[in-house]
Design a protein around this motif. Sequence first.
Motif, PDB file in Angstrom:
ATOM      1  N   PHE A  67      12.448 -94.837  -0.800  1.00 40.59           N
ATOM      2  CA  PHE A  67      13.381 -93.774  -1.164  1.00 40.59           C
ATOM      3  C   PHE A  67      12.899 -93.219  -2.249  1.00 40.59           C
ATOM      4  O   PHE A  67      12.978 -92.015  -2.589  1.00 40.59           O
ATOM      5  CB  PHE A  67      14.879 -94.442  -1.269  1.00 40.59           C
ATOM      6  CG  PHE A  67      15.571 -94.564  -0.176  1.00 40.59           C
ATOM      7  CD1 PHE A  67      15.973 -93.121   0.520  1.00 40.59           C
ATOM      8  CD2 PHE A  67      16.184 -95.604   0.421  1.00 40.59           C
ATOM      9  CE1 PHE A  67      16.901 -93.483   1.734  1.00 40.59           C
ATOM     10  CE2 PHE A  67      16.891 -95.845   1.528  1.00 40.59           C
ATOM     11  CZ  PHE A  67      17.125 -94.705   2.220  1.00 40.59           C
ATOM     12  N   LEU A  68      12.402 -94.018  -3.320  1.00 39.53           N
ATOM     13  CA  LEU A  68      11.898 -93.237  -4.659  1.00 39.53           C
ATOM     14  C   LEU A  68      10.674 -92.433  -4.229  1.00 39.53           C
ATOM     15  O   LEU A  68      10.421 -91.328  -4.620  1.00 39.53           O
ATOM     16  CB  LEU A  68      11.557 -94.329  -5.505  1.00 39.53           C
ATOM     17  CG  LEU A  68      10.947 -93.960  -6.693  1.00 39.53           C
ATOM     18  CD1 LEU A  68      11.906 -93.005  -7.585  1.00 39.53           C
ATOM     19  CD2 LEU A  68      10.664 -95.049  -7.816  1.00 39.53           C
ATOM     20  N   THR A  69       9.860 -92.885  -3.408  1.00 36.32           N
ATOM     21  CA  THR A  69       8.533 -92.174  -2.998  1.00 36.32           C
ATOM     22  C   THR A  69       9.062 -90.813  -2.050  1.00 36.32           C
ATOM     23  O   THR A  69       8.262 -89.761  -2.314  1.00 36.32           O
ATOM     24  CB  THR A  69       7.687 -92.976  -1.857  1.00 36.32           C
ATOM     25  OG1 THR A  69       7.255 -94.232  -2.702  1.00 36.32           O
ATOM     26  CG2 THR A  69       6.363 -92.314  -1.542  1.00 36.32           C
ATOM     27  N   LEU A  70       9.849 -91.027  -1.187  1.00 31.95           N
ATOM     28  CA  LEU A  70      10.349 -89.669  -0.500  1.00 31.95           C
ATOM     29  C   LEU A  70      10.941 -88.876  -1.438  1.00 31.95           C
ATOM     30  O   LEU A  70      10.929 -87.716  -1.315  1.00 31.95           O
ATOM     31  CB  LEU A  70      11.388 -90.260   0.597  1.00 31.95           C
ATOM     32  CG  LEU A  70      10.808 -90.912   1.831  1.00 31.95           C
ATOM     33  CD1 LEU A  70      12.036 -91.679   2.667  1.00 31.95           C
ATOM     34  CD2 LEU A  70       9.775 -90.112   2.576  1.00 31.95           C
ATOM     35  N   SER A  71      11.737 -89.302  -2.294  1.00 29.78           N
ATOM     36  CA  SER A  71      12.215 -88.417  -3.425  1.00 29.78           C
ATOM     37  C   SER A  71      11.315 -87.533  -4.363  1.00 29.78           C
ATOM     38  O   SER A  71      11.262 -86.449  -4.333  1.00 29.78           O
ATOM     39  CB  SER A  71      12.995 -89.157  -4.311  1.00 29.78           C
ATOM     40  OG  SER A  71      13.700 -88.270  -5.213  1.00 29.78           O
ATOM     41  N   LEU A  72      10.160 -88.343  -4.307  1.00 30.87           N
ATOM     42  CA  LEU A  72       8.932 -87.563  -5.183  1.00 30.87           C
ATOM     43  C   LEU A  72       8.154 -86.574  -4.420  1.00 30.87           C
ATOM     44  O   LEU A  72       8.030 -85.600  -4.538  1.00 30.87           O
ATOM     45  CB  LEU A  72       8.066 -88.619  -5.988  1.00 30.87           C
ATOM     46  CG  LEU A  72       8.442 -89.504  -6.877  1.00 30.87           C
ATOM     47  CD1 LEU A  72       7.445 -90.636  -7.374  1.00 30.87           C
ATOM     48  CD2 LEU A  72       8.754 -88.597  -8.202  1.00 30.87           C
ATOM     49  N   VAL A  73       8.139 -87.121  -2.982  1.00 31.68           N
ATOM     50  CA  VAL A  73       7.275 -86.137  -2.194  1.00 31.68           C
ATOM     51  C   VAL A  73       8.093 -85.009  -1.830  1.00 31.68           C
ATOM     52  O   VAL A  73       7.649 -83.740  -1.756  1.00 31.68           O
ATOM     53  CB  VAL A  73       7.031 -86.791  -0.759  1.00 31.68           C
ATOM     54  CG1 VAL A  73       6.538 -86.187   0.301  1.00 31.68           C
ATOM     55  CG2 VAL A  73       5.884 -88.127  -1.142  1.00 31.68           C
ATOM     56  N   LEU A 292      21.721 -86.121   0.866  1.00 34.14           N
ATOM     57  CA  LEU A 292      20.596 -87.019   1.296  1.00 34.14           C
ATOM     58  C   LEU A 292      19.256 -86.391   1.785  1.00 34.14           C
ATOM     59  O   LEU A 292      18.235 -86.678   1.230  1.00 34.14           O
ATOM     60  CB  LEU A 292      21.050 -87.932   2.627  1.00 34.14           C
ATOM     61  CG  LEU A 292      20.050 -88.759   3.056  1.00 34.14           C
ATOM     62  CD1 LEU A 292      19.422 -90.005   2.168  1.00 34.14           C
ATOM     63  CD2 LEU A 292      20.676 -89.754   4.373  1.00 34.14           C
ATOM     64  N   HIS A 293      19.694 -85.207   2.595  1.00 33.27           N
ATOM     65  CA  HIS A 293      18.464 -84.446   2.930  1.00 33.27           C
ATOM     66  C   HIS A 293      17.759 -83.661   1.861  1.00 33.27           C
ATOM     67  O   HIS A 293      16.803 -83.612   1.899  1.00 33.27           O
ATOM     68  CB  HIS A 293      19.238 -83.610   4.128  1.00 33.27           C
ATOM     69  CG  HIS A 293      17.741 -82.614   4.585  1.00 33.27           C
ATOM     70  ND1 HIS A 293      17.596 -81.275   4.597  1.00 33.27           N
ATOM     71  CD2 HIS A 293      17.103 -83.112   5.668  1.00 33.27           C
ATOM     72  CE1 HIS A 293      16.751 -81.020   5.323  1.00 33.27           C
ATOM     73  NE2 HIS A 293      16.050 -81.906   6.005  1.00 33.27           N
ATOM     74  N   LEU A 294      18.636 -83.126   0.923  1.00 34.39           N
ATOM     75  CA  LEU A 294      18.147 -82.226  -0.221  1.00 34.39           C
ATOM     76  C   LEU A 294      17.113 -83.017  -1.062  1.00 34.39           C
ATOM     77  O   LEU A 294      16.236 -82.777  -1.686  1.00 34.39           O
ATOM     78  CB  LEU A 294      19.404 -81.825  -0.949  1.00 34.39           C
ATOM     79  CG  LEU A 294      20.124 -80.701  -0.398  1.00 34.39           C
ATOM     80  CD1 LEU A 294      21.087 -80.304  -1.281  1.00 34.39           C
ATOM     81  CD2 LEU A 294      19.152 -79.410  -0.382  1.00 34.39           C
ATOM     82  N   SER A 295      17.511 -84.454  -1.008  1.00 36.02           N
ATOM     83  CA  SER A 295      16.813 -85.332  -2.137  1.00 36.02           C
ATOM     84  C   SER A 295      15.763 -85.985  -1.408  1.00 36.02           C
ATOM     85  O   SER A 295      14.831 -86.374  -2.060  1.00 36.02           O
ATOM     86  CB  SER A 295      17.962 -86.418  -2.614  1.00 36.02           C
ATOM     87  OG  SER A 295      18.687 -86.019  -3.477  1.00 36.02           O
ATOM     88  N   PHE A 296      15.858 -86.470  -0.092  1.00 37.29           N
ATOM     89  CA  PHE A 296      14.819 -87.123   0.537  1.00 37.29           C
ATOM     90  C   PHE A 296      14.280 -86.795   1.635  1.00 37.29           C
ATOM     91  O   PHE A 296      13.350 -87.189   2.361  1.00 37.29           O
ATOM     92  CB  PHE A 296      15.316 -88.742   0.849  1.00 37.29           C
ATOM     93  CG  PHE A 296      16.053 -89.219  -0.280  1.00 37.29           C
ATOM     94  CD1 PHE A 296      15.235 -89.964  -1.398  1.00 37.29           C
ATOM     95  CD2 PHE A 296      17.543 -89.164  -0.586  1.00 37.29           C
ATOM     96  CE1 PHE A 296      15.948 -90.628  -2.536  1.00 37.29           C
ATOM     97  CE2 PHE A 296      17.927 -90.056  -1.755  1.00 37.29           C
ATOM     98  CZ  PHE A 296      17.165 -90.525  -2.600  1.00 37.29           C
ATOM     99  N   GLY A 297      14.758 -85.631   2.278  1.00 42.45           N
ATOM    100  CA  GLY A 297      14.308 -85.009   3.393  1.00 42.45           C
ATOM    101  C   GLY A 297      14.500 -85.542   4.528  1.00 42.45           C
ATOM    102  O   GLY A 297      15.137 -86.608   4.621  1.00 42.45           O
ATOM    103  N   LEU A 298      13.764 -85.090   5.778  1.00 43.10           N
ATOM    104  CA  LEU A 298      14.013 -85.766   6.979  1.00 43.10           C
ATOM    105  C   LEU A 298      13.756 -87.152   7.086  1.00 43.10           C
ATOM    106  O   LEU A 298      14.438 -87.848   7.778  1.00 43.10           O
ATOM    107  CB  LEU A 298      13.402 -84.840   8.246  1.00 43.10           C
ATOM    108  CG  LEU A 298      13.465 -85.294   9.557  1.00 43.10           C
ATOM    109  CD1 LEU A 298      15.215 -85.155   9.976  1.00 43.10           C
ATOM    110  CD2 LEU A 298      12.762 -84.464  10.516  1.00 43.10           C
TER     111      LEU A 298
END
Length: 365
Positions: A67-73, A292-298
Amino acid sequence: MRLRISSIFELAGPIFILLSFARFYVVNPNAQLLVAVLILAIGSAYAVLAASIGSFNVSISLVMAAFLTLSLVNSIAGNNFSVISALQFSANMGYAWAIARSPLPARLYLVVTLVLVLIFVAHGVSGVDPEEVFSISRNYISTLMVLSVSLYYISCGRNRLQPRSVVPISMALVCLWGIGRSGIISSIIVLAGTVFLSKAGNRIKFAMAAVVVAISILMIPQAQNLVETLSTGIERFERLSDSGPDARELVISEYIGQVTERIGYLLFAPPAEGVQAIVALDGNPHNAYISLHLSFGLLGILLFLSLAIYSFWKLTWSGNHYASLALLVSMFRSFFDSTAFHGPLDVAIFSCIFIVLLRVNTRAP
C-alpha cells in the motif's frame, strides 16, 4: 514479558476508540492536532511492536509495504500524495495488527461500547443536537458506533461468545438519534445479522431487551428530546424519494465520468482538485472507495478487494460469522463517507484481514 506485551496489545482497540472520539469532540484546534499526533504516534509504535516482537509475519508486512509503494507510485501520476495521509493509514494498520495479535478481551470491548452508547444517550436526553456533538459531522456518531461494535463483534468471534443483545439494539438507537441514513442502515444490518446468527433462545432475549430499552427511555422525563430527534431520523428516510441527487451522488457521477474518459485516470486516479464535486465538499469525496482510488490507484482497489473478499470467505468458512458481519458492515458504512483509507474504520476492516493473515484460530460457535 509475553504477558505485558499481550496486555499492551489488548489496549490497542480501546485506545484508538477513545482517541478517535476525543479528536473531534474537543473544540480547540490545538487540542485536535495533539490528539491526531497521538493517534499517529501510538499507531506507529504498535506497528513496530507487532512487527518486531514474536514471530515475524511476512504477509502483513508485505500488505503494508504494498500500500505504501502504491501510494508513492500513484502520487507521481495522480498528484494526490499526502505524507500525513500515508502515515496515518500505516498507523491505523498498526492498530489493526496489534488488535489481531491480542487475545481481544470481549468484556473490555463491551464496556467501551456501552460507555460510548451512554455518552451519546446522555447527549440525546439533554437535548443536544447531533450536529453539535462533534466538530466534523453528525455522521461521525455512527462511524464511531460501527467501529466500536465491529471490534466488539470481532472479540466475540475470537472468544467464541454470543454478542450481548443490548449492543446492537443500543447501536440502532444511537444511530437513529444521529439521524444519518447510512448509519441507520448500518445499525439495521448489524441488528438483523445478529438476530439471524443467534440461537432461538437468544432471539427471545433480543425482543425482551428491545422492550426494556424502549420502556427505560419513555420513563425518563427528559426523553422527549431524544424521541423528537429519533423521529427526525425516520423523517429523513421518508423524504429520500422526494429529494434530488445529493452531494455524494454528484461526486460519484463526476468521478466515474472522469475515470472512464482516460486510461491514466483509471489506473492512477485523476487529481482530486480536478473533480469539481469533490472541491465543492472541501476535498472530501464522502466515499472511502473513491479515497482509496485517489490514494492508491486501480491496483490499490484490486489489492484491497482481494484481501477483503478472501478474508470474508475465510472467516465465514471457519464459522466466525460475527467477524464477517463486522467486516461487511464496516465496508458498507465506508461507501457513504470517507471513513477508511485513511479513516477510523481502517482499524476494524484491517483487524479482520490481519486476523486471517495471522492464521489464528478464528472459529466461533
